[in-house]
Design a protein around this motif. Structure first.
Motif, PDB file in Angstrom:
ATOM      1  N   GLU A  17      14.432  38.480  45.505  1.00  8.91           N
ATOM      2  CA  GLU A  17      15.331  38.928  44.452  1.00  8.91           C
ATOM      3  C   GLU A  17      15.623  37.845  43.436  1.00  8.91           C
ATOM      4  OE1 GLU A  17      18.596  40.348  46.731  1.00  8.91           O
ATOM      5  OE2 GLU A  17      17.878  42.425  46.688  1.00  8.91           O
ATOM      6  N   GLY A  18      15.432  36.597  43.804  1.00 10.74           N
ATOM      7  CA  GLY A  18      15.750  35.498  42.909  1.00 10.74           C
ATOM      8  C   GLY A  18      16.914  34.696  43.447  1.00 10.74           C
ATOM      9  N   CYS A  19      16.853  33.383  43.239  1.00 14.32           N
ATOM     10  CA  CYS A  19      17.937  32.501  43.679  1.00 14.32           C
ATOM     11  C   CYS A  19      17.981  31.309  42.743  1.00 14.32           C
ATOM     12  CB  CYS A  19      17.693  32.066  45.127  1.00 14.32           C
ATOM     13  SG  CYS A  19      16.248  31.004  45.351  1.00 14.32           S
ATOM     14  N   SER A  20      18.807  30.326  43.073  1.00 14.61           N
ATOM     15  CA  SER A  20      18.937  29.175  42.172  1.00 14.61           C
ATOM     16  C   SER A  20      17.674  28.312  42.152  1.00 14.61           C
ATOM     17  CB  SER A  20      20.132  28.327  42.600  1.00 14.61           C
ATOM     18  OG  SER A  20      19.922  27.890  43.927  1.00 14.61           O
ATOM     19  N   GLU A  21      16.801  28.510  43.132  1.00 17.46           N
ATOM     20  CA  GLU A  21      15.578  27.710  43.232  1.00 17.46           C
ATOM     21  C   GLU A  21      14.420  28.292  42.426  1.00 17.46           C
ATOM     22  OE1 GLU A  21      14.979  24.938  45.174  1.00 17.46           O
ATOM     23  OE2 GLU A  21      17.078  24.811  45.798  1.00 17.46           O
ATOM     24  N   CYS A  22      14.581  29.523  41.923  1.00 15.24           N
ATOM     25  CA  CYS A  22      13.427  30.192  41.323  1.00 15.24           C
ATOM     26  C   CYS A  22      13.804  30.979  40.076  1.00 15.24           C
ATOM     27  CB  CYS A  22      12.790  31.129  42.344  1.00 15.24           C
ATOM     28  SG  CYS A  22      13.857  32.516  42.784  1.00 15.24           S
ATOM     29  N   VAL A  23      12.813  31.595  39.459  1.00 13.60           N
ATOM     30  CA  VAL A  23      13.055  32.483  38.325  1.00 13.60           C
ATOM     31  C   VAL A  23      12.659  33.887  38.764  1.00 13.60           C
ATOM     32  CG1 VAL A  23      12.507  33.009  35.930  1.00 13.60           C
ATOM     33  CG2 VAL A  23      12.558  30.628  36.690  1.00 13.60           C
ATOM     34  N   ILE A  35       5.595  33.833  45.362  1.00 11.75           N
ATOM     35  CA  ILE A  35       6.909  34.292  45.796  1.00 11.75           C
ATOM     36  C   ILE A  35       7.759  33.082  46.207  1.00 11.75           C
ATOM     37  CG2 ILE A  35       6.262  34.662  48.228  1.00 11.75           C
ATOM     38  CD1 ILE A  35       7.842  37.336  48.000  1.00 11.75           C
ATOM     39  N   CYS A  36       9.043  33.142  45.859  1.00 13.37           N
ATOM     40  CA  CYS A  36       9.939  32.020  46.171  1.00 13.37           C
ATOM     41  C   CYS A  36      10.235  32.007  47.672  1.00 13.37           C
ATOM     42  CB  CYS A  36      11.236  32.153  45.383  1.00 13.37           C
ATOM     43  SG  CYS A  36      12.508  30.993  45.909  1.00 13.37           S
ATOM     44  N   PRO A  37       9.911  30.896  48.347  1.00 14.48           N
ATOM     45  CA  PRO A  37      10.143  30.862  49.798  1.00 14.48           C
ATOM     46  C   PRO A  37      11.629  30.827  50.170  1.00 14.48           C
ATOM     47  CG  PRO A  37       9.356  28.726  49.019  1.00 14.48           C
ATOM     48  CD  PRO A  37       9.328  29.654  47.831  1.00 14.48           C
ATOM     49  N   HIS A  38      12.477  30.442  49.195  1.00 16.11           N
ATOM     50  CA  HIS A  38      13.910  30.304  49.497  1.00 16.11           C
ATOM     51  C   HIS A  38      14.635  31.648  49.576  1.00 16.11           C
ATOM     52  CE1 HIS A  38      13.499  25.998  48.997  1.00 16.11           C
ATOM     53  NE2 HIS A  38      12.789  26.239  47.922  1.00 16.11           N
ATOM     54  N   CYS A  39      14.139  32.643  48.822  1.00 17.73           N
ATOM     55  CA  CYS A  39      14.870  33.914  48.840  1.00 17.73           C
ATOM     56  C   CYS A  39      13.967  35.087  49.257  1.00 17.73           C
ATOM     57  CB  CYS A  39      15.534  34.177  47.484  1.00 17.73           C
ATOM     58  SG  CYS A  39      14.403  34.234  46.088  1.00 17.73           S
ATOM     59  N   MET A  40      12.829  34.751  49.889  1.00 17.78           N
ATOM     60  CA  MET A  40      11.898  35.805  50.308  1.00 17.78           C
ATOM     61  C   MET A  40      12.490  36.653  51.445  1.00 17.78           C
ATOM     62  SD  MET A  40       8.004  35.366  51.634  1.00 17.78           S
ATOM     63  CE  MET A  40       8.366  34.963  53.317  1.00 17.78           C
TER      64      MET A  40
HETATM   65 ZN   LIG Z   1      14.281  32.165  45.069  1.00 16.35          ZN
END
Ligand SMILES: [Zn+2]
Length: 441
Positions: free
Chosen positions: A318-324, A285-290
């Motif tokens: 949900e997703g952000c610029s740091e992740c897919v 899971i992306c820590p930036h948009c968790m």
């Molecule tokens: Zn993210």
């Protein structure tokens, strides 16, 4: 992520380098060059999922294919037959090792580059995502001077990374470590690695016979694919060698079943098998948009039944610029089975699968689902991802939910009854194909 590159202004060498470099930097495992109507579509596989990168125009299609073939050592005049090649190059100080494959399709040649990434293997066993209990078991297993250790899972589940990490740990000056592989995926210093070449009769079995005359201590067999290789692996281990290999199965139970189906003496198999490490790769899971969301009823039940823990919320992204799509990177989920004397006896006596299953999961062996759900509760991955990976009607799941089940009184829906139709117990296991609907909160 679709990128607009002005292809007309760049020399072909730079275009190819740019694509490869971008892929490597993005952590892609593969680059696909798909023939399309108006050129070549370039896609990257990142964390197991293919993503469009760019479209190379028709005007430079030929040059691009030719360039890829030249740097991978293929015959550029041959476009009707599949070819294999390899590229070793350094772009902007990044050393890259790649395997290349070309395939003629009706739309033209398709080329796929596999980027071999050793960094995970080089970090060692401790960084592969094993739970502390599983890591301890693996470390104990590889201390044994003889016996067989199998790493199991489908293609792309990180089996090679685990095997290479174990080899790195075992690679000391006091031992003769030999591998037989197809293909050799990573070169390790001070290990004799042998590439199988079936065209000239150099098969796994053939190489193994010769290896045994070379005074080995530890033998790594890339994969046990046939009866003969399985037989030699067993023979090698009972004559005092540690044998490490992989096999294409889902879990420990299936692995035992698969091996006993092979033409191997079961009493020899029973005494030689030391451990089975099954694994799958879950997206992290992306820590930036968790974020956290309330858990729905069936998620609570599933986690209670498998881990004995009450939960109210779960992580999602949900997703952000740091992740897919809310995910970034991957982690392995494991099932580590250390073969006990009871299990050895059961294999030797040809115990029926139902009973063997109970025996396997009765002890402290955590199933893939349990390990995955634990990583969900640690906010490393999501429950959606684990349910995508682990089939809930898998045999290993049934026994656990049956044993720890606390919701026996729960009425079943017709779907649920169908799913557990073959199970001996009345256990509310959510239907496999409805997980998207049920998780839509
Ligand atoms: Zn993210």
């Amino acid at each position: 992520m679709l990128k607009q590159i002005d292809f007309t202004k760049l020399p072909i060498t730079e275009i190819v380098n740019e694509i490869i470099f971008t892929a490597a930097q993005a952590g892609a495992s593969d680059i696909h060059f798909d023939p399309a109507e108006k050129g070549i579509k370039v896609r990257f596989r990142i964390d197991g999922v293919l993503i469009d990168y760019t479209i190379v125009p028709e005007s430079i299609r030929k040059n691009l294919i030719a360039r890829l073939k030249i740097i991978s050592g293929m015959d550029i005049t041959e476009s009707r037959l599949p070819q294999d090649g390899a590229i070793k190059m350094t772009i902007k100080n990044i050393n890259l090792d790649m395997r290349v494959s070309s395939l003629p399709t009706n739309e033209g040649e398709k080329i796929v580059i596999r980027i071999l990434d050793y960094t995970a293997s080089l970090k060692g066993l401790d960084s592969l995502g094993f739970s502390p209990v599983n890591l301890k078991k693996v470390k104990e297993l590889i201390k044994e001077p003889n016996g067989i250790i199998l790493v199991t899972g489908a293609t792309g589940t990180g089996k090679s990374t685990t095997v290479y990490s174990i080899l790195q740990t075992l690679n000391t000056p006091e031992v003769n470590l030999v591998t037989v592989e197809d293909p050799v995926e990573m070169n390790i210093e001070n290990i004799n690695q042998i590439q199988v070449n079936s065209e000239i009769g150099l098969t796994f079995a053939e190489v193994l016979r010769s290896i045994l005359r070379q005074d080995p201590d530890i033998i790594m067999i890339g994969e046990i694919r046939d009866d003969e290789t399985a037989k030699i692996a067993v023979r090698a281990s009972i004559t005092g060698h540690l044998v490490l290999s992989t096999i294409h199965t889902n879990n420990a139970l299936n692995t035992i079943e698969r091996l006993t189906d092979m033409d191997v003496e079961t009493y020899l198999l029973a005494s030689s098998l030391n451990g089975i490490i099954s694994q799958k790769l879950a997206r992290k899971i992306c820590p930036h948009c968790m974020k956290k969301r309330p858990a729905i009823d069936y998620e609570k039940k599933l986690i209670k039944a498998n881990l004995g823990v009450d939960i109210t919320e779960l992580a999602y992204a949900e997703g952000c610029s740091e992740c897919v799509g809310g995910y970034k990177g991957r982690i392995a989920i494991h099932e580590v089975l250390v073969i006990s004397q009871d299990i050895r006896d059961a294999i030797a006596n040809g115990m029926p699968k139902e009973e063997l299953r109970k025996l396997v999961y009765q002890g402290d062996t955590k199933t893939l689902l349990q390990d995955g759900l634990t990583k969900v509760l640690e906010n490393i991955t999501t429950i959606e991802e684990i349910l995508r990976l682990v089939e809930l009607d898998d045999e290993s799941v049934k026994i656990v939910t049956a044993k720890d089940n606390v919701n026996q009184q729960q009425p079943l829906t017709s779907n649920q009854s169908e799913t557990i139709n073959n199970s001996a117990q009345s256990v509310p296991i959510p239907p496999v194909n409805n997980d998207v609907e049920m998780l839509d909160v």
